[in-house]
Design a protein around this motif. Structure first.
Motif, short mmCIF file in Angstrom:
data_model
loop_
_atom_site.label_atom_id
_atom_site.label_comp_id
_atom_site.label_asym_id
_atom_site.label_seq_id
_atom_site.Cartn_x
_atom_site.Cartn_y
_atom_site.Cartn_z
N ILE A 278 0.84 -1.21 0.00
CA ILE A 278 0.00 0.00 0.00
C ILE A 278 0.87 1.25 0.00
O ILE A 278 0.63 2.20 -0.76
N VAL A 279 1.89 1.25 0.85
CA VAL A 279 2.77 2.43 0.96
C VAL A 279 3.52 2.67 -0.34
O VAL A 279 3.61 3.80 -0.84
N SER A 280 4.07 1.60 -0.93
CA SER A 280 4.81 1.73 -2.19
C SER A 280 3.91 2.28 -3.29
O SER A 280 4.31 3.18 -4.04
N ALA A 281 2.70 1.74 -3.36
CA ALA A 281 1.75 2.21 -4.38
C ALA A 281 1.38 3.67 -4.15
O ALA A 281 1.23 4.44 -5.10
N THR A 282 1.26 4.08 -2.88
CA THR A 282 0.92 5.47 -2.56
C THR A 282 2.01 6.43 -3.04
O THR A 282 1.73 7.47 -3.65
N LEU A 334 -6.34 9.44 -1.97
CA LEU A 334 -5.45 8.33 -1.63
C LEU A 334 -5.50 7.97 -0.15
O LEU A 334 -5.22 6.83 0.23
N PHE A 335 -5.87 8.93 0.70
CA PHE A 335 -5.84 8.70 2.14
C PHE A 335 -7.23 8.57 2.76
O PHE A 335 -7.34 8.42 3.98
N SER A 336 -8.27 8.61 1.94
CA SER A 336 -9.62 8.51 2.50
C SER A 336 -9.91 7.14 3.08
O SER A 336 -10.69 7.00 4.03
N GLY A 337 -9.28 6.10 2.53
CA GLY A 337 -9.54 4.74 3.00
C GLY A 337 -9.16 4.50 4.45
O GLY A 337 -9.76 3.65 5.13
N TYR A 338 -8.18 5.24 4.95
CA TYR A 338 -7.75 5.05 6.34
C TYR A 338 -8.86 5.42 7.32
O TYR A 338 -9.02 4.77 8.37
N PHE A 339 -9.64 6.42 6.99
CA PHE A 339 -10.74 6.84 7.85
C PHE A 339 -11.86 5.80 7.84
O PHE A 339 -12.42 5.46 8.89
N LEU A 340 -12.16 5.26 6.68
CA LEU A 340 -13.24 4.29 6.56
C LEU A 340 -12.85 2.96 7.20
O LEU A 340 -13.67 2.31 7.84
N GLN A 341 -11.60 2.55 7.02
CA GLN A 341 -11.15 1.28 7.57
C GLN A 341 -11.19 1.28 9.10
O GLN A 341 -11.46 0.25 9.72
N THR A 342 -10.93 2.42 9.72
CA THR A 342 -10.93 2.52 11.18
C THR A 342 -12.25 3.07 11.72
O THR A 342 -12.34 3.41 12.90
N ASP A 343 -13.26 3.14 10.84
CA ASP A 343 -14.59 3.65 11.23
C ASP A 343 -14.55 5.08 11.78
O ASP A 343 -15.35 5.45 12.63
N VAL A 391 -4.00 13.63 4.95
CA VAL A 391 -2.70 12.95 5.12
C VAL A 391 -2.32 12.89 6.60
O VAL A 391 -1.91 11.84 7.11
N TYR A 392 -2.47 14.01 7.30
CA TYR A 392 -2.07 14.07 8.71
C TYR A 392 -2.87 13.09 9.56
O TYR A 392 -2.31 12.27 10.30
N PHE A 393 -4.19 13.18 9.48
CA PHE A 393 -5.03 12.33 10.31
C PHE A 393 -5.03 10.88 9.82
O PHE A 393 -5.06 9.94 10.62
N GLY A 394 -5.02 10.69 8.48
CA GLY A 394 -5.05 9.34 7.93
C GLY A 394 -3.85 8.51 8.35
O GLY A 394 -3.97 7.36 8.76
N THR A 395 -2.65 9.10 8.29
CA THR A 395 -1.43 8.38 8.66
C THR A 395 -1.34 8.12 10.16
O THR A 395 -0.60 7.23 10.60
N SER A 396 -2.07 8.88 10.96
CA SER A 396 -2.05 8.66 12.41
C SER A 396 -3.04 7.58 12.84
O SER A 396 -2.93 7.06 13.96
N LEU A 397 -3.98 7.22 11.98
CA LEU A 397 -5.00 6.23 12.35
C LEU A 397 -4.50 4.80 12.23
O LEU A 397 -4.86 3.92 13.02
N ILE A 398 -3.68 4.53 11.21
CA ILE A 398 -3.13 3.19 11.01
C ILE A 398 -1.63 3.31 10.83
O ILE A 398 -1.16 4.08 9.97
N LYS A 399 -0.87 2.56 11.62
CA LYS A 399 0.58 2.61 11.51
C LYS A 399 1.01 1.88 10.24
O LYS A 399 0.73 0.71 10.05
N MET A 400 1.71 2.61 9.39
CA MET A 400 2.18 2.07 8.12
C MET A 400 3.69 2.30 8.00
O MET A 400 4.22 3.28 8.52
N PRO A 401 4.38 1.40 7.29
CA PRO A 401 5.86 1.50 7.18
C PRO A 401 6.30 2.53 6.15
O PRO A 401 6.92 2.19 5.13
N TRP A 402 6.00 3.79 6.41
CA TRP A 402 6.32 4.83 5.44
C TRP A 402 7.83 4.99 5.24
O TRP A 402 8.32 4.94 4.11
N MET A 403 8.57 5.17 6.33
CA MET A 403 10.02 5.37 6.22
C MET A 403 10.73 4.08 5.86
O MET A 403 11.70 4.08 5.09
#
Length: 416
Positions: A278-282, A334-343, A391-403
């Motif tokens: 997911i991160v690579s595709a983003t 691209l980041f809307s899914g994080y909100f829906l996945q975590t309700d 981007v700010y709130f979406g990345t804080s909802l689910i921990k993803m291996p960005w770095m």
């Protein structure tokens, strides 16, 4: 295939844009855009977040897919009736009718197109989640081709103007909504609002609809305000340039059709490898969209001089501003899914409401002063703020291996 489908659809729509701007005046094109604006709002209301709910829940084992989709169609019919009654009541108020300045024919046509489009959207999203991209391509582009051919016949032979295009849109919407309902019925999707899905649709669908209405305000309410403050001529010039700049929006929309199933399928698995995908595709999609936007900003005005009649010539700043605005809209998606996945749909809706309110105020202040450029600046500022919030709130909802993904990509590149 999704990108090819949208590219083919886009080529046809841009050829039609060249044809229309060569054969009808800007004020007629402005009336067409009014009908499309009304249709878009109607679709948002009637669909009630159904396309997103299907994407999110289709792969879950605790959901009955047939009953879910049937319930979405069932609540859509009820909402269509309520929306028609509400809109009729509002339109009958003289001050509101005079402020909107939308002819009744355009209003009725827009509502009819919007209701039919909601049904078509349900059919299209079932093609997406079932990964039946070929059917998606044929269905979408067949409709566009029929509507375009009908438009050319009505404008060239019967010498109609805006009404030729609107009639074509109504016919296309009616024909393909019928085919959508028929094919959904053949696939065992029955129109019925099931009690076990009522709460889900009212709760999550309601919040998603608020968010979608906010998006409509951000992207389209400026059309109504330009029409009210400046008239259909300026709206036609703005809408034609907006349509051309929508190549950025077209590309990111095509990507989002494939992105949503990819995102939810991998995030539901939840393994580190899937998160890295997911991160690579983003990263790839974000960088690609940025490059396309830059190219568009550089060559857009030269292209406008070639394909548009001189009566449609816009301010040279309009096209680059709109391209940049659509870039931020793509990042937001691209980041809307994080909100829906975590309700966290309420948080997502609140962001949309704030940005929509900001956009409305900016349009109200800027359009009377600097014309349609005010609408472009309003969209740019609003979408930039909205994308940063997403981007700010979406990345804080689910921990993803960005770095970690960046480091692994750099190592892989060096070793190669």
């Amino acid at each position: 295939i999704y990108l090819s489908s949208s590219s083919l659809n886009g080529v046809m729509s841009y050829l039609l844009l060249i044809y229309l701007t060569s054969n009808i005046a800007p004020d007629a094109y402005g009336k067409i855009d009014l009908a499309i604006t009304v249709a878009a709002l109607t679709t948002v209301i009637v669909l009630f977040g159904g396309n997103t709910l299907i994407n999110k829940n289709f792969y879950r084992e605790d959901f009955d897919r047939e009953k879910l989709i049937g319930s979405i169609l069932g609540i859509g019919i009820q909402l269509a009736l309520v929306f028609i009654l509400l809109l009729s009541s509002i339109y009958l108020i003289p001050p509101v009718r005079e402020a909107l300045d939308i002819p009744l024919t355009i209003l009725v046509s827009g509502v009819a197109i919007g209701i039919c489009n909601a049904v078509v959207q349900v059919r299209l999203v079932t093609f997406q989640v079932k990964k039946n991209a070929a059917a998606y391509l044929i269905f979408l582009n067949s409709r566009s081709l029929i509507e375009i051919l009908c438009t050319i016949i009505l404008v060239s032979i019967f010498l109609l103007t805006w009404d030729g295009r609107v009639i074509s849109l109504v016919l296309g919407a009616l024909i393909f909504s019928y085919f959508s309902l028929f094919s959904l019925y053949k696939s065992n999707y029955r129109i019925r609002l099931r009690s076990e899905y009522t709460i889900l649709l009212l709760k999550q669908g309601g919040v998603l609809t608020i968010s979608a209405v906010s998006s409509w305000i951000i992207l389209m309410v400026d059309r109504l305000m330009i029409n009210s403050f400046l008239g259909t001529y300026d709206l036609g010039v703005f809408a034609a340039t907006y349509k051309l700049a929508m190549i950025i929006l077209l590309i990111q929309t095509a990507v989002s059709y494939a992105w949503a199933p990819f995102f939810y399928q991998n995030i539901n698995i939840g393994r580190r490898k899937n998160k890295q995908k997911i991160v690579s595709a983003t990263y790839v999609l974000g960088i690609s969209l940025a490059l396309i936007t830059i190219i568009g900003m550089l060559v857009g005005n030269s292209f406008i001089k070639i394909i548009f009649d001189v009566s449609y010539s816009p301010n040279t700043l309009l096209f680059p501003i709109l391209c940049l605005a659509f870039f931020f809209d793509g990042i937001w998606k691209l980041f809307s899914g994080y909100f829906l996945q975590t309700d966290k749909v309420t948080l997502y809706a609140l962001i949309g409401i704030f940005v929509a309110f900001l956009n409305f105020i900016l349009n109200l202040l800027l359009i009377p002063k600097i014309g349609y450029l005010g609408a472009a600046y309003s969209s740019l500022v609003s979408l930039a703020i909205g994308s940063m919030a997403a981007v700010y709130f979406g990345t804080s909802l689910i921990k993803m291996p960005w770095m970690l993904t960046v480091k692994l990509s750099i190592k892989k590149l060096i070793s190669t």
